[in-house]
Design a protein around this motif. Structure first.
Motif, PDB file in Angstrom:
ATOM      1  N   GLY A   1      70.532  57.093  23.103  1.00 62.21           N
ATOM      2  CA  GLY A   1      70.414  56.350  24.361  1.00 62.21           C
ATOM      3  C   GLY A   1      69.044  56.528  24.990  1.00 62.21           C
ATOM      4  O   GLY A   1      68.432  55.565  25.478  1.00 62.21           O
ATOM      5  N   ALA A   2      68.560  57.778  24.982  1.00 58.36           N
ATOM      6  CA  ALA A   2      67.225  58.040  25.535  1.00 58.36           C
ATOM      7  C   ALA A   2      66.148  57.315  24.734  1.00 58.36           C
ATOM      8  O   ALA A   2      65.193  56.758  25.294  1.00 58.36           O
ATOM      9  N   LEU A   3      66.312  57.311  23.394  1.00 59.86           N
ATOM     10  CA  LEU A   3      65.342  56.625  22.542  1.00 59.86           C
ATOM     11  C   LEU A   3      65.345  55.126  22.823  1.00 59.86           C
ATOM     12  O   LEU A   3      64.282  54.494  22.923  1.00 59.86           O
ATOM     13  N   LEU A   4      66.534  54.536  22.969  1.00 54.68           N
ATOM     14  CA  LEU A   4      66.636  53.113  23.262  1.00 54.68           C
ATOM     15  C   LEU A   4      65.976  52.781  24.591  1.00 54.68           C
ATOM     16  O   LEU A   4      65.215  51.792  24.700  1.00 54.68           O
ATOM     17  N   LEU A   5      66.245  53.599  25.610  1.00 54.58           N
ATOM     18  CA  LEU A   5      65.641  53.350  26.920  1.00 54.58           C
ATOM     19  C   LEU A   5      64.128  53.507  26.857  1.00 54.58           C
ATOM     20  O   LEU A   5      63.385  52.725  27.469  1.00 54.58           O
ATOM     21  N   ALA A   6      63.676  54.535  26.135  1.00 55.79           N
ATOM     22  CA  ALA A   6      62.232  54.745  26.028  1.00 55.79           C
ATOM     23  C   ALA A   6      61.555  53.581  25.320  1.00 55.79           C
ATOM     24  O   ALA A   6      60.487  53.112  25.736  1.00 55.79           O
ATOM     25  N   VAL A   7      62.165  53.089  24.244  1.00 56.20           N
ATOM     26  CA  VAL A   7      61.598  51.950  23.510  1.00 56.20           C
ATOM     27  C   VAL A   7      61.557  50.717  24.395  1.00 56.20           C
ATOM     28  O   VAL A   7      60.574  49.948  24.386  1.00 56.20           O
ATOM     29  N   THR A   8      62.622  50.521  25.190  1.00 53.82           N
ATOM     30  CA  THR A   8      62.633  49.391  26.119  1.00 53.82           C
ATOM     31  C   THR A   8      61.488  49.500  27.125  1.00 53.82           C
ATOM     32  O   THR A   8      60.796  48.509  27.425  1.00 53.82           O
ATOM     33  N   GLY A   9      61.292  50.712  27.653  1.00 55.98           N
ATOM     34  CA  GLY A   9      60.196  50.917  28.599  1.00 55.98           C
ATOM     35  C   GLY A   9      58.835  50.692  27.972  1.00 55.98           C
ATOM     36  O   GLY A   9      57.935  50.097  28.586  1.00 55.98           O
ATOM     37  N   ILE A  10      58.671  51.172  26.737  1.00 60.02           N
ATOM     38  CA  ILE A  10      57.396  50.978  26.040  1.00 60.02           C
ATOM     39  C   ILE A  10      57.121  49.487  25.842  1.00 60.02           C
ATOM     40  O   ILE A  10      56.009  48.997  26.106  1.00 60.02           O
ATOM     41  N   TYR A  11      58.142  48.771  25.393  1.00 56.85           N
ATOM     42  CA  TYR A  11      57.964  47.329  25.172  1.00 56.85           C
ATOM     43  C   TYR A  11      57.585  46.618  26.467  1.00 56.85           C
ATOM     44  O   TYR A  11      56.677  45.776  26.485  1.00 56.85           O
ATOM     45  N   ALA A  12      58.280  46.947  27.561  1.00 57.99           N
ATOM     46  CA  ALA A  12      58.014  46.266  28.826  1.00 57.99           C
ATOM     47  C   ALA A  12      56.584  46.501  29.285  1.00 57.99           C
ATOM     48  O   ALA A  12      55.886  45.576  29.723  1.00 57.99           O
ATOM     49  N   VAL A  13      56.126  47.752  29.209  1.00 64.68           N
ATOM     50  CA  VAL A  13      54.773  48.075  29.688  1.00 64.68           C
ATOM     51  C   VAL A  13      53.714  47.437  28.804  1.00 64.68           C
ATOM     52  O   VAL A  13      52.725  46.858  29.289  1.00 64.68           O
ATOM     53  N   VAL A  14      53.893  47.541  27.478  1.00 66.32           N
ATOM     54  CA  VAL A  14      52.900  46.971  26.567  1.00 66.32           C
ATOM     55  C   VAL A  14      52.857  45.449  26.711  1.00 66.32           C
ATOM     56  O   VAL A  14      51.780  44.837  26.754  1.00 66.32           O
ATOM     57  N   ALA A  15      54.034  44.828  26.815  1.00 71.90           N
ATOM     58  CA  ALA A  15      54.072  43.368  26.966  1.00 71.90           C
ATOM     59  C   ALA A  15      53.410  42.935  28.264  1.00 71.90           C
ATOM     60  O   ALA A  15      52.657  41.947  28.298  1.00 71.90           O
ATOM     61  N   PHE A  16      53.664  43.664  29.357  1.00 70.48           N
ATOM     62  CA  PHE A  16      53.055  43.306  30.636  1.00 70.48           C
ATOM     63  C   PHE A  16      51.547  43.533  30.598  1.00 70.48           C
ATOM     64  O   PHE A  16      50.775  42.742  31.142  1.00 70.48           O
ATOM     65  N   SER A  17      51.133  44.632  29.943  1.00 72.37           N
ATOM     66  CA  SER A  17      49.689  44.895  29.832  1.00 72.37           C
ATOM     67  C   SER A  17      49.004  43.777  29.056  1.00 72.37           C
ATOM     68  O   SER A  17      47.891  43.359  29.401  1.00 72.37           O
ATOM     69  N   VAL A  18      49.657  43.290  28.023  1.00 69.03           N
ATOM     70  CA  VAL A  18      49.088  42.183  27.246  1.00 69.03           C
ATOM     71  C   VAL A  18      48.969  40.937  28.112  1.00 69.03           C
ATOM     72  O   VAL A  18      47.962  40.223  28.071  1.00 69.03           O
ATOM     73  N   SER A  19      50.006  40.683  28.930  1.00 69.55           N
ATOM     74  CA  SER A  19      49.951  39.496  29.783  1.00 69.55           C
ATOM     75  C   SER A  19      48.830  39.600  30.800  1.00 69.55           C
ATOM     76  O   SER A  19      48.193  38.598  31.152  1.00 69.55           O
ATOM     77  N   LEU A  20      48.549  40.797  31.299  1.00 72.07           N
ATOM     78  CA  LEU A  20      47.457  40.985  32.241  1.00 72.07           C
ATOM     79  C   LEU A  20      46.094  40.805  31.573  1.00 72.07           C
ATOM     80  O   LEU A  20      45.111  40.463  32.243  1.00 72.07           O
ATOM     81  N   ARG A  21      46.039  41.088  30.272  1.00 74.69           N
ATOM     82  CA  ARG A  21      44.756  41.038  29.569  1.00 74.69           C
ATOM     83  C   ARG A  21      44.592  39.736  28.781  1.00 74.69           C
ATOM     84  O   ARG A  21      43.759  39.657  27.861  1.00 74.69           O
ATOM     85  N   THR A  22      45.354  38.713  29.153  1.00 74.85           N
ATOM     86  CA  THR A  22      45.288  37.455  28.405  1.00 74.85           C
ATOM     87  C   THR A  22      43.876  36.872  28.419  1.00 74.85           C
ATOM     88  O   THR A  22      43.347  36.435  27.387  1.00 74.85           O
ATOM     89  N   GLN A  23      43.253  36.869  29.609  1.00 75.30           N
ATOM     90  CA  GLN A  23      41.896  36.307  29.703  1.00 75.30           C
ATOM     91  C   GLN A  23      40.918  37.131  28.886  1.00 75.30           C
ATOM     92  O   GLN A  23      40.068  36.587  28.170  1.00 75.30           O
ATOM     93  N   GLU A  24      41.047  38.476  28.983  1.00 82.72           N
ATOM     94  CA  GLU A  24      40.147  39.355  28.206  1.00 82.72           C
ATOM     95  C   GLU A  24      40.307  39.095  26.715  1.00 82.72           C
ATOM     96  O   GLU A  24      39.316  39.017  25.962  1.00 82.72           O
ATOM     97  N   ILE A  25      41.571  38.974  26.268  1.00 83.92           N
ATOM     98  CA  ILE A  25      41.837  38.746  24.845  1.00 83.92           C
ATOM     99  C   ILE A  25      41.261  37.399  24.407  1.00 83.92           C
ATOM    100  O   ILE A  25      40.669  37.267  23.319  1.00 83.92           O
ATOM    101  N   ALA A  26      41.401  36.371  25.266  1.00 85.74           N
ATOM    102  CA  ALA A  26      40.856  35.053  24.930  1.00 85.74           C
ATOM    103  C   ALA A  26      39.343  35.112  24.779  1.00 85.74           C
ATOM    104  O   ALA A  26      38.771  34.502  23.860  1.00 85.74           O
ATOM    105  N   ILE A  27      38.684  35.833  25.684  1.00 83.57           N
ATOM    106  CA  ILE A  27      37.214  35.953  25.600  1.00 83.57           C
ATOM    107  C   ILE A  27      36.814  36.670  24.318  1.00 83.57           C
ATOM    108  O   ILE A  27      35.867  36.274  23.630  1.00 83.57           O
ATOM    109  N   ARG A  28      37.514  37.763  23.975  1.00 80.60           N
ATOM    110  CA  ARG A  28      37.205  38.502  22.754  1.00 80.60           C
ATOM    111  C   ARG A  28      37.345  37.593  21.528  1.00 80.60           C
ATOM    112  O   ARG A  28      36.505  37.619  20.620  1.00 80.60           O
ATOM    113  N   MET A  29      38.413  36.799  21.515  1.00 74.82           N
ATOM    114  CA  MET A  29      38.623  35.924  20.369  1.00 74.82           C
ATOM    115  C   MET A  29      37.593  34.805  20.341  1.00 74.82           C
ATOM    116  O   MET A  29      37.147  34.377  19.262  1.00 74.82           O
TER     117      MET A  29
END
Length: 824
Positions: free
Chosen positions: A708-736
């Motif tokens: 259960g702890a592993l599942l919750l931790a994985v969910t938290g990791i996914y949420a943070v990484v996904a949100f960080s990616v959404s915040l860096r969309t412009q940066e990623i577009a410029i890099r590409m």
């Protein structure tokens, strides 16, 4: 009131606009709160709820302490001595558990019962709901009275209102029912849900039980009620004083025995062994709840950041920071209450299932329920969880730059990156805590594997076992009891498909059996030390039936009779202990101390060690005697009559599966004695499964928490990484746009998740080492800081982090730079 109603409607509308977010948070909280509530219900029912007696904190269990062995009970003679000579107790009662064949008016069955003195009922302070209990005078007069439990009244007599005065046959002797105890009354306190005492009869000690011959039989217990103002320490001192008086009245053959008085609170005796486990489970589930809180805090923080422009507009229009803060906390409380209510339903279902899965070593399972205390606890945890999860994100969200937020419009630029450290810190914390539970779970799993790999000393496959107890009225002599046993062995052995049949009084892996002191020939009286060994009476081809290897010498034969020299067999551990470096076969020993005067018996064989209880318990001294030679236990002048009912376990090895020969066993026994009730007819493999149940339960529960702890931790990791990616969309577009390869973008996102994983794993390893001392006592054959376990936990955690980061990484790598830049 209007303002509160407005804020409630506003919060509900906001949550309704984000159903995915709302459902995720509620389910996350329901998991954490529900699991915590379920474990708390165990703690509350077993540890916190008072025993169902009057002033239970004043009840003390008394016994003797002999040769370093505590809690072994008292002798029959001590019951009257404590009643008359003790000064620390307002009342004292003696008791011992027995098994009765219950017949008369319905089908025969084996029931667990207790012989008690009248003082037990007054000491416990519980009155019957129907009728009365017996008096001391009726006890001494050997009146055949019985007080039955509520369960027996309900299940066998269907709550018959006219039950009083009706008779039942116990071991084929008629008893009159004079009372029915309340539903909550359970005594003596037994582990688990089975084997609970269902009726009580007067102790009515027989003259034989009070003779010098039985003066060394510690087969009874005492319960006492402390006088007002008397402490447990004073009670122990009083018990020591009474023990001195008991020793002065010992017969000559017990003059070398020294005893001390034992006094322990009745509740501590009943739950003391499971207290460390329940505390550990409560800590483990609290960790899962903490991860849930951190997950929810991270989700609320992301939500607050997404709403930062809304907050900026409201602040610019004059809204106070306190209003926005209050709304954020109110939203968190509503979510946590919803999660708490769903968690209560989840906990209720878990408890109902758990009541059927709890091991038999778990005491007071009948007290576990979803009562008002548990519900109140769940609601308080919900409120606390909501407050803790929402305050920090709310404060963080209010730290916005109005100008930048208003300029930002709908862009997904860097506005939310100022709180990146908080989001990352929450995820690192989740990983660290989850790793601690993973290492603990790994240690429990490895420990369970080690236990399962232990050789029990016998082969359980194709073995069927059945317990029985012969009514003393029908089988009053050694000869009659042996005749029954021999008839069972002879008839079953002649059946087709039956490989071997034996009878024993001490079944391996059952956790029970008798023990006795012994003396080795050649040891001077001055060097004799009190030591106990488990013993069993054997009949038939028992060692073949259980496939217990004979390492030296021979097994018992039909020539080992009452009129032939006495013989014994010992296990390997006892042979090494008593005759180190020598051959045990041919040596002699006898029961009791050197002054006991019992005859010598010659060791004719050495057998492999068998586990008396769980495989993780150390090997103990064991010896065996042929049932046809009672003189080994009672002396050559042993009376022909039995002083207590005879019984044992039939062990049957068959060529077929055990279930296929069960009817053959029952039919054969019924031909010999049509009324005799067999008990616990089951494959020997099930006996082993039952004795392994406590460690399996611990392992399964901790593993469930870890997953259960592993599942919750994985969910938290996914949420943070996904949100960080959404915040860096412009940066990623410029890099590409500047030529960055998609594979490099994916590696950048994965590297971000890996950094959090490594940081969390580092903290988790430190935390695991810090808590390792808490679980050491629950492990067998493995260290709580075993490096391979830590390595496996770290690899699992890093791998799951990379898996959780893979989808956001893929999404980032598939970004269309033109669309992203045009959108911003």
């Amino acid at each position: 009131m209007n303002a509160l109603s407005y804020e409630l409607r506003l919060t509900l509308r906001q949550l309704a606009k984000a159903p995915g977010f709302t459902l995720t948070v509620v389910l996350t909280l329901a998991l954490g709160i529900g699991a915590t509530t379920a474990i708390f219900s165990l703690v509350e029912g077993i540890l916190l709820r008072p025993l169902p007696f009057r002033d239970p904190d004043r009840l003390v269990l008394l016994g003797d302490h002999i040769g370093g062995n505590s809690g072994i009970g008292v002798t029959a003679r001590e019951i009257a001595t404590y009643r008359d000579a003790s000064s620390a107790f307002s009342s004292v009662g003696g008791f011992t558990t027995v098994g009765f064949e219950l017949s008369g008016g319905a089908r025969p069955e084996e029931v667990d019962a207790a012989r008690i003195t009248a003082g037990v009922f007054s000491t416990l302070g519980v009155d019957p709901i129907l009728g009365r209990v017996f008096t001391a005078q009726e006890d001494e007069a050997h009146q055949p009275f019985a007080v039955i439990s509520y369960a027996l009244w309900l299940n066998r007599f269907h709550r018959d209102p006219a039950i009083l005065g009706k008779t039942i046959d116990l071991d084929r002797k008629s008893y009159s029912i004079i009372g029915v105890m309340p539903r909550s009354f359970v005594f003596p306190l037994q582990d688990g849900q089975l084997d609970q005492v269902q009726l009580w009869v007067p102790m009515s000690l027989t003259p034989d039980e009070l003779t010098d011959q039985n003066a060394g039989v510690w087969g009874w217990r005492l319960v006492g009620r402390l006088k007002d103002g008397v402490t447990l320490r004073q009670a122990a001192q009083d018990a020591d004083r009474v023990a001195q008086q008991v020793m002065r009245n010992f017969p000559a053959n017990m003059a070398t025995i020294r005893i001390l008085g034992d006094a322990a609170l009745l509740k501590e005796y009943s739950v003391g062994t499971v207290r460390p486990l329940l505390r550990t489970l409560l800590v483990a589930v609290s960790v899962v709840l903490l991860i849930s809180c951190m997950n929810v805090a991270g989700l609320l923080l992301v939500r607050a950041i997404r709403r930062r422009r809304e907050y900026a507009v409201r602040l610019a229009l004059g809204a106070g920071s306190g209003t926005i803060l209050r709304e954020s906390v109110f939203e968190g409380l509503l979510l946590s209450l919803a999660g708490g209510l769903l968690g209560l339903a989840f906990a209720t279902a878990v408890i109902r299932i758990a009541l059927h899965l709890l091991p038999e070593s778990m005491p007071r399972v009948d007290s576990i329920s979803m009562d008002g205390v548990v519900v109140t606890f769940a609601l308080l945890v919900s409120l606390l969880t909501g407050a803790l999860s929402s305050v920090a994100p709310a404060f963080a969200a209010l730290r916005v730059n109005l100008t930048e937020s208003l300029k930002e419009g709908t862009r997904t630029g860097t506005g939310g990156q100022s709180h990146g450290w908080l989001r990352s810190a929450l995820v690192v914390g989740e990983i660290a805590i989850a790793l601690v539970l993973l290492t603990v779970s790994g240690a429990f799993l490895r420990s369970f594997q080690k236990m399962r790999a232990v050789d029990p000393g016998f082969r359980a496959e194709h073995v069927l076992v059945a317990g029985y107890q012969l009514p003393l009225q029908q089988y009053p002599t050694f000869a009659s009891a042996n005749a029954f046993s021999q008839a069972v062995v002879d008839r079953l052995s002649a059946m087709p498909g039956i490989v071997a049949v034996g009878i024993t009084t001490n079944l391996p892996a059952s956790g029970g059996g008798g023990a006795a002191a012994y003396t080795i020939e050649g040891v001077p009286d001055s060097r004799w030390k009190l030591q106990f060994a488990s013993f069993a009476e054997i009949q038939g081809d028992y060692f073949h039936a259980m496939d217990i290897p004979i390492l030296d010498g021979r097994a018992f034969t039909e020539n080992d009779r009452a009129d032939t020299p006495l013989v014994v067999m010992v296990n390997q551990t006892m042979a090494r202990h008593c005759w180190p470096g020598q051959r045990a076969v041919g040596r002699r020993m006898h029961v009791g101390n050197p002054k006991k005067g019992l005859p010598w018996a010659t060791v004719v064989g050495v057998v492999a060690d068998t586990k008396l209880a769980a495989p993780d318990q150390p090997n103990a001294d064991q010896w065996y005697i042929p049932a046809q030679q009672p003189a080994t236990l009672y002396g050559t002048d042993a009376p022909a009559t039995l002083s207590r009912a005879s019984g044992g376990y039939i062990t049957l090895r068959a060529a077929l599966a055990p279930e296929q020969v069960e009817q053959t066993l029952r039919t054969t026994v019924a031909e010999i004695d049509p009324v005799l009730a067999l008990q616990n007819v089951q494959p020997m493999s099930r006996v082993i499964t039952d004795v392994e149940a406590p460690r399996r339960f611990n392992t399964d529960l901790v593993t469930a928490f870890a997953l259960g702890a592993l599942l919750l931790a994985v969910t938290g990791i996914y949420a943070v990484v996904a949100f960080s990616v959404s915040l860096r969309t412009q940066e990623i577009a410029i890099r590409m746009a500047l030529g960055a390869q998609r594979s490099r973008i994916a590696r950048m996102v994965l590297f971000s998740g890996a950094r959090m994983a490594l940081a969390g794993c580092g903290l988790g390893v430190v935390g695991s080492i810090a808590v390792s001392h808490l679980i050491g006592s629950f492990l067998f054959g493995v260290s709580a800081t075993d490096p391979p376990i830590y390595a496996a936990a770290v690899i699992t955690m890093v791998a799951m982090t990379l898996i959780a980061s893979a989808l956001p990484a893929r999404r980032a790598a598939s970004t269309d730079p033109l669309d992203a830049l045009r959108a911003n």
